[in-house]
Design an enzyme around this catalytic site. Sequence first.
Site, PDB file in Angstrom:
ATOM      1  N   HIS A 177       0.854  -1.187   0.000  1.00  0.00           N
ATOM      2  CA  HIS A 177       0.000   0.000   0.000  1.00  0.00           C
ATOM      3  C   HIS A 177       0.886   1.231   0.000  1.00  0.00           C
ATOM      4  CE1 HIS A 177      -3.235   2.733   0.578  1.00  0.00           C
ATOM      5  NE2 HIS A 177      -4.117   1.752   0.698  1.00  0.00           N
ATOM      6  N   GLU A 208      -2.442   2.689  -4.793  1.00  0.00           N
ATOM      7  CA  GLU A 208      -2.457   4.070  -4.282  1.00  0.00           C
ATOM      8  C   GLU A 208      -1.046   4.572  -4.020  1.00  0.00           C
ATOM      9  OE1 GLU A 208      -5.271   4.468  -0.983  1.00  0.00           O
ATOM     10  OE2 GLU A 208      -6.353   2.728  -1.798  1.00  0.00           O
ATOM     11  N   HIS A 240      -8.011  -4.634  -0.203  1.00  0.00           N
ATOM     12  CA  HIS A 240      -7.077  -4.495  -1.332  1.00  0.00           C
ATOM     13  C   HIS A 240      -6.597  -5.862  -1.806  1.00  0.00           C
ATOM     14  CE1 HIS A 240      -6.827  -0.223  -1.691  1.00  0.00           C
ATOM     15  NE2 HIS A 240      -6.432  -0.032  -0.443  1.00  0.00           N
TER      16      HIS A 240
HETATM   17 CO    CO Z   1      -6.181   1.943   0.310  1.00  0.00          CO
END
Ligand code: CO
Length: 299
Positions: A177, A208, A240
């Site tokens: 992430h 992201e 995710h």
């Molecule tokens: Co996120």
Amino acid sequence: MAHLRILSTLPILALLFLVCGPAGSWALAPREGILLVAFGTSVPEAARAFTTIESEYREAFPDVPIVWAYTSQIIRKKLASQGIHVGGIAQGLDDLAAKGVKTVYIQSLHMVAGEEFAALARAALLAAKSHADQFEAVYLGRPLLESDEDAALVAKAVKLALASRRNAGEGLALMAHGQEQGRGDLVLRGARGALAEEDPLIFLGTVEGSRSFEDMLGDVGKKPVKKIWLMPFMVVAGEHARNDLAGEEPDSWASRLRQAGYEVQPTIQGLGELPAIGKIFVQHTRSTRDNLLDEPRKP
Ligand code: CO
């Protein structure tokens, strides 16, 4: 008179120091307590990572109270509606104070000291200040990837996680992430180096974040790889991991790698489910000297 007053309060202080033990016996109040802080998850299977981390803590710190805090209010609310109550940092400190704890170790269960950790550190500082009269010290433990050594240990743990299933010549793509412009991505760049040193067929990209799927696919394309394993590079395998990494939708990493001609094998397991990861967090709790109640002083 003042003298007498001190003498008469001593037994009361001694009593305050004693709390009722689990079997109804009198036991010494715990001096130290641990507050484990994560973003949180409402995916029950993902919570396995927290169970594993907690058992590492129970083994390392027997008889020390361990309290959890989730920083995400949305997740706390969602869990509360299901009857599961996890508080925030200030509530965690309240709980530990009620148990008679004097020295608190707040441990971040984040991967890197990015945006979320910065918010956690600020919240922890404010909460520590508002509890300053209840504690002698409130230490803050740093996230998973803090040093070169951490990165090497994590890389080893990641490789080992699939060692019995992944054959020679098969790749492993990790989803971390990231943050579009954040410092977290810089740490992930370091982790990418450690992973490549451990195994040149381990690749890392971010959701992201700045290291896109396409960047990672470019790295994969440089190696003679036909089959690729997928694993989240996150403490918990939450949304995710389940959707963006391994999901059936055409834009998931699994689908896009298949489209690019690779044989794909997803594993939905958070890093926190590996005992080696819990041990690194434990080490960070043991080694922290960062007392939030002390003003940093230069000699
Ligand atoms: Co996120």
